[in-house]
Design an enzyme around this catalytic site. Structure first.
Site, PDB file in Angstrom:
ATOM      1  N   HIS A 279       0.839  -1.213   0.000  1.00 56.00           N
ATOM      2  CA  HIS A 279       0.000   0.000   0.000  1.00 56.00           C
ATOM      3  C   HIS A 279       0.868   1.254   0.000  1.00 56.00           C
ATOM      4  CE1 HIS A 279       0.312   0.913   4.384  1.00 56.00           C
ATOM      5  NE2 HIS A 279       0.337  -0.396   4.544  1.00 56.00           N
ATOM      6  N   ASP A 291       6.245   1.171   6.406  1.00 56.03           N
ATOM      7  CA  ASP A 291       4.808   0.876   6.291  1.00 56.03           C
ATOM      8  C   ASP A 291       4.167   1.896   5.366  1.00 56.03           C
ATOM      9  OD1 ASP A 291       2.320  -0.178   6.647  1.00 56.03           O
ATOM     10  OD2 ASP A 291       2.060   0.507   8.703  1.00 56.03           O
ATOM     11  N   GLU A 325      -4.852   1.915   2.739  1.00 56.87           N
ATOM     12  CA  GLU A 325      -4.880   0.755   3.644  1.00 56.87           C
ATOM     13  C   GLU A 325      -5.042   1.211   5.084  1.00 56.87           C
ATOM     14  OE1 GLU A 325      -3.427  -2.235   6.460  1.00 56.87           O
ATOM     15  OE2 GLU A 325      -2.545  -0.300   6.082  1.00 56.87           O
ATOM     16  N   GLU A 326      -4.348   2.303   5.436  1.00 55.64           N
ATOM     17  CA  GLU A 326      -4.219   2.629   6.863  1.00 55.64           C
ATOM     18  C   GLU A 326      -5.527   3.016   7.536  1.00 55.64           C
ATOM     19  OE1 GLU A 326      -1.881   1.820   8.545  1.00 55.64           O
ATOM     20  OE2 GLU A 326       0.000   1.926   7.446  1.00 55.64           O
ATOM     21  N   ASP A 353       3.738  -6.254   3.322  1.00 51.98           N
ATOM     22  CA  ASP A 353       3.330  -5.168   4.225  1.00 51.98           C
ATOM     23  C   ASP A 353       3.778  -5.463   5.653  1.00 51.98           C
ATOM     24  OD1 ASP A 353       2.204  -2.883   5.264  1.00 51.98           O
ATOM     25  OD2 ASP A 353       0.154  -3.680   5.301  1.00 51.98           O
ATOM     26  N   HIS A 423       3.988   3.159  12.539  1.00 51.14           N
ATOM     27  CA  HIS A 423       3.056   4.284  12.725  1.00 51.14           C
ATOM     28  C   HIS A 423       3.662   5.413  13.569  1.00 51.14           C
ATOM     29  CE1 HIS A 423      -0.639   1.409  12.009  1.00 51.14           C
ATOM     30  NE2 HIS A 423       0.213   1.436  11.005  1.00 51.14           N
TER      31      HIS A 423
HETATM   32 ZN    ZN Z   1       0.939  -1.347   6.275  1.00 51.58          ZN
END
Ligand code: ZN
Length: 459
Positions: A279, A291, A325-326, A353, A423
């Protein structure tokens, strides 16, 4: 990465600890002989340069983080389309996706009393904001949902902090996703959650929350492990702590975004497709290099290297950089809906991922017969120690399609500090080793090539 997958992966890792020295390999299978040369060339191409790492660095340095609806993501998508064309990929295009457009705005948390002190937070994705003047209330710390429920009426009017140490993502993330509504149902005015990740350097981890329909929506933020421990010590000393949380977070109208698609058309069976990708969106902190910019680049590398080496497989290989995606997974759902008719012609889907650290191999979900094939193919990756085949494969972006058409699914599995930077503002390119990333690209390329090239379809 969805919680169920992470939980499954944690279980898998517990069963299969990273090898100390080497991975025991299967005996070589004769049917693979025609593919050994191509596998060697792809691996050699990947390991002979840091092209993948340089491309990922360029993405992070140029566009920064790429939250859905942001101009950064739009610009990165436009760039990716142009670059795929320059690489010589075919049928390069975008596919439209309406995405949620959440914006963080300014945010702060402070100890309002006894003595004002700023603390370090990141608001949770999809959270509502506070009134402009903020929310000021007494702190209540709990360590489990049971303790929250036992507190009962004492929750009303408080800012509730879930102080739950990180064990694994699946176990701990539920306090982030469902904690806010559970506290709100008992009358809390805001929620804090101890950052979901191992202790870092006073680094908060954002991520989505999910509001329940039957509770008020209250603002929620992640607090660093260090600041959580400090508040705990104060409360343990008998201090009554008052906090003030201010968040401007809000939703704007849904925005236009796109999945990016590029292909190498199959030489004999172009209608049969192996789809791989990651993603392209990220959280709005750091540069989304782990990510999941890295997953996008190593998937893309598989096609770029096949093209460069004139390796055109029997079936079509398609790379997709999914959007959103997030905080919505709408890119993956849109792919399923827009490709519904050809989903049965998808031979397999592969997602990367989990970071592009030292590759271990692939997770796989599918028939036992197909698993045997994947195990054989993985032996071609023994030279880079990426030949493990783990019980569960999949990914948030491929799962909607995989479930719709009951497709074989794989995920690139790696060993690295994924959750330390997950994140956070620390998700930047410098955490990624160029050689490990090249090995990830080699693993994706070899696995994808052989699935797309072997005479019999994977079933
Ligand atoms: Zn991810």
């Amino acid at each position: 990465m969805p919680i169920a997958r992470l939980l499954a992966f944690a279980l898998v890792l517990a069963q299969f600890p990273p090898p100390a020295v080497d991975v025991p390999t299967r005996p070589a299978s004769g049917w693979l002989d025609p593919y050994r040369d191509a596998a060697s060339r792809l691996t050699g191409e990947a390991l002979s340069s840091d092209f993948a790492w340089q491309r990922l660095a360029l993405i992070g340095d140029t566009f920064g983080n790429r939250l859905s609806g942001s101009p950064n993501l739009d610009a990165a998508i436009t760039w990716a389309v142009a670059e795929m064309k320059k690489d010589g990929l075919e049928n390069v295009h975008t596919e439209p996706v309406k995405v949620p457009h959440w914006v963080r705005g300014r945010e702060s948390l402070e100890i309002a009393g006894p003595i004002p002190q700023p603390l370090v937070i990141l608001g949770l994705g999809n959270s509502v904001g506070t009134p402009a003047a903020g929310v000021a209330a007494e702190l209540l710390i709990v360590h489990s949902f049971e303790e929250l429920d036992t507190a009962g009426a004492r929750v009303k009017g408080k800012i509730v902090l879930f102080n739950v140490p990180f064990t694994n993502y699946g176990d701990t993330v539920r306090f982030r996703t469902t904690g806010p509504s559970r506290a709100a149902a008992l009358g809390a005015v805001a929620t804090l959650v101890r950052a979901v990740g191992p202790a870092g350097l006073r680094t908060p981890h954002t991520g989505t929350l999910t509001y329940a329909d039957d509770a008020p929506k209250i603002p929620a933020a992640a607090l660093t492990t260090e600041d959580t421990a400090r508040l705990q010590r104060m409360v343990d000393r008998g201090t009554t702590v008052r906090l003030k949380l201010t968040m401007e977070a809000r939703f704007l109208p849904d925005a236009d975004s796109f999945n990016v698609v590029g292909e190498l058309r199959g030489r004999e069976r172009p209608g049969e497709i192996v789809t791989i990708g990651g993603h392209f969106d990220s959280w709005d902190v750091g540069t989304g290099s782990t990510d999941d910019g890295g997953g996008c680049v190593v998937s893309w590398e598989a096609l770029r290297m096949m093209k460069k080496l004139n390796l055109r497989p029997r079936r079509t290989v398609r790379v997709v950089l999914w959007t959103n995606e997030e905080n919505g997974t709408r890119g993956g759902s849109a792919y399923r809906d827009q490709h519904l008719a050809e989903l049965p012609n998808h031979v397999a889907m592969i997602e990367s991922d989990s970071g592009v650290f030292r590759p271990l191999g692939f997770g796989f979900t599918g028939s036992e017969q197909a698993r045997e094939r994947i195990r054989d193919i993985a032996t071609l990756l023994a030279g880079i120690h990426a030949d493990a085949v783990l019980p569960a494969g999949g990914g948030a972006d491929i799962d909607p399609s995989v479930q719709q058409a009951n497709l074989p699914s794989l995920s690139l599995e790696v060993d690295g500090n994924y959750f330390l930077i997950h994140h956070t503002p620390a998700d930047t390119i410098d955490k990624i080793d160029p050689l490990e990333m090249s090995r990830c690209a080699a693993a994706m390329a070899v696995m994808t090539y052989v699935i797309a090239e072997m005479p019999e379809r994977l079933r």
